[in-house]
Design a protein around this motif. Structure first.
Motif, PDB file in Angstrom:
ATOM      1  N   THR A 114      24.965  34.140  51.745  1.00  0.00           N
ATOM      2  CA  THR A 114      23.779  33.394  52.038  1.00  0.00           C
ATOM      3  C   THR A 114      22.507  33.766  51.026  1.00  0.00           C
ATOM      4  N   GLN A 115      22.946  34.554  50.123  1.00  0.00           N
ATOM      5  CA  GLN A 115      21.768  34.813  49.114  1.00  0.00           C
ATOM      6  C   GLN A 115      22.388  34.765  47.704  1.00  0.00           C
TER       7      GLN A 115
ATOM      8  N   THR B 150      21.888  29.498  48.517  1.00  0.00           N
ATOM      9  CA  THR B 150      21.243  30.017  47.638  1.00  0.00           C
ATOM     10  C   THR B 150      19.830  30.916  48.035  1.00  0.00           C
ATOM     11  N   ALA B 151      19.449  31.725  47.387  1.00  0.00           N
ATOM     12  CA  ALA B 151      18.311  32.670  47.532  1.00  0.00           C
ATOM     13  C   ALA B 151      17.005  31.895  47.530  1.00  0.00           C
ATOM     14  N   GLU B 152      16.162  32.056  48.450  1.00  0.00           N
ATOM     15  CA  GLU B 152      14.793  31.178  48.277  1.00  0.00           C
ATOM     16  C   GLU B 152      14.161  31.575  46.926  1.00  0.00           C
TER      17      GLU B 152
END
Length: 387
Positions: free
Chosen positions: A49-50, A120-122
């Protein structure tokens, strides 16, 4: 993570990469001796999730050959890509964007399917931009395609690779990096020569997922604009003769007296090619905004902006005694009310003002409005990060 089941032919649910199973592990529910069916499991280089944005997505098949791969963002946008020559790997054409959820679906040539999901990470910092000219506008033959960035752009080559200009007649042109008058990073696309009237121009700025650098941040969306080139018009300003002429399709349709900037100091006009940036109409002009103290503060009609530094063409009835006689203004090109109003009606944003003569303080800089036409073609091409 959501896993996509295999086909009935395989008879089992296939394992997505997000479970942590390696591509070389025996397929769940089958012994290592059951090798008659190919292993349809996939692995994806980005997971969890990152996941790191800014990298292409790579999908690898454990066994056999890929038939199709779909990588789709949660909002519905899909990444295009290509399957390798050996059929085992698919790689996206573009990088994964920050702060985006993706689903992966793959099929092989034997009819098997598998899938995976990742996010992907913000973006810690986002870069944005301002485009000119505006969408679906009609502009003059000297109008460049200009992009000003909110934040600094360190990786100029990566950004420039994401910019695609398409014209209806294969116009030759080039991007060039420069500093805008505001101090911000800017890139302009100008043709080798003035545009041909009627040319249709499209920009696709595929920037989503590109990192502009530590001080600039990520681009988090794509941009696009389309515009059309209008009438073939050139405004000739002769500082020595104190005349202004508008030529359309090579024919002179206006030739009027004017008075430009007082020579010998900061009140002098610029020479070179300026491009009509905006038709602002009646505006308040104050001398302190351009570093000339308290010389004037008045409402001015038929105002047409030529530079960011405050050079205009406009009505200047208070200066009538000098029209056609001498340059005696605070830097602008002044005309009678009637002549300025006529030019205002006939001129287009994007028309070139070709200013010649000795009574000038220098040449219009490339970032002071649209001064790219004052740079030779070879020097302009050298300003591309890809040259």
């Amino acid at each position: 993570m959501t896993l996509i089941a295999g086909t009935a032919v395989l008879g089992v649910a296939l394992t997505a990469c997000s479970t942590g199973a390696a591509a070389s592990d025996p397929k769940p529910g089958r012994g290592t001796g059951s090798a008659e069916a190919p292993d349809t499991r996939i692995t994806v280089n980005l997971r969890g999730t990152q996941a790191a944005a800014g990298r292409p997505v790579t999908v690898t098949l454990a066994d056999g050959k890929l038939r199709t791969v779909k990588v789709t963002a949660a909002e519905g946008d899909a990444l295009t890509g290509r399957i390798s020559g050996n059929g085992r790997t698919w790689t996206s054409d573009r990088a994964a964007a920050p702060g985006t959820e993706y689903s992966v679906e793959a099929t092989d040539t034997e009819g098997g399917t598998d899938g995976a999901e990742f996010a992907t990470a913000e973006a810690g910092k986002a870069n944005r931009l301002t485009l000119a000219p505006g969408k679906n506008t009609t502009v003059g033959i000297a109008q460049p395609l200009s992009i000003v960035f909110d934040n600094p752009v360190k990786d100029k080559a990566a950004v420039e690779r994401g910019l695609k200009v398409t014209t209806s007649n294969n116009t030759e042109g080039s991007w060039g990096w420069l500093q805008d008058y505001s101090g911000k990073d800017r890139i302009d696309w100008r043709p080798k020569e003035y545009w041909k009237s009627g040319t249709r121009v499209t920009l696709d700025a595929d920037l989503n997922g590109i990192d502009s650098g530590p001080a600039g941040g990520w681009f988090v969306r794509d941009y696009a604009t389309t515009f059309t080139i209008g009438r073939d018009q050139v405004v000739k300003v002769d500082l020595d003769r104190h005349r202004l002429a508008l030529r359309r399709d090579g024919q002179t349709i206006m030739d009027v007296p004017m008075s430009a900037g007082t020579p010998g100091g900061e009140k002098a006009s610029w020479r070179g090619t300026a491009v009509l940036m905006a038709k602002e109409g009646t505006i308040n002009m104050r001398s302190e905004t351009v570093g000339l103290g308290d010389a004037y503060d008045k409402m001015v009609d038929s105002s047409m902006r030529l530079t960011w530094s405050g050079m205009y063409a406009h009505a200047a009835p208070w200066n009538a005694a000098y029209f056609g006689v001498a340059n005696h203004s605070s830097g602008c090109v002044g005309m009678s009310d009637a002549d300025a109003a006529e030019l205002f009606r006939k001129a287009q944003v994007g028309d070139p003002f070709e200013i010649s003569g000795a009574d000038a303080k220098g040449t219009v800089a490339e970032g002071n409005g649209y001064g790219a036409w004052n740079v030779s073609w070879s020097d302009w091409q050298a300003k591309s990060a890809l040259s």
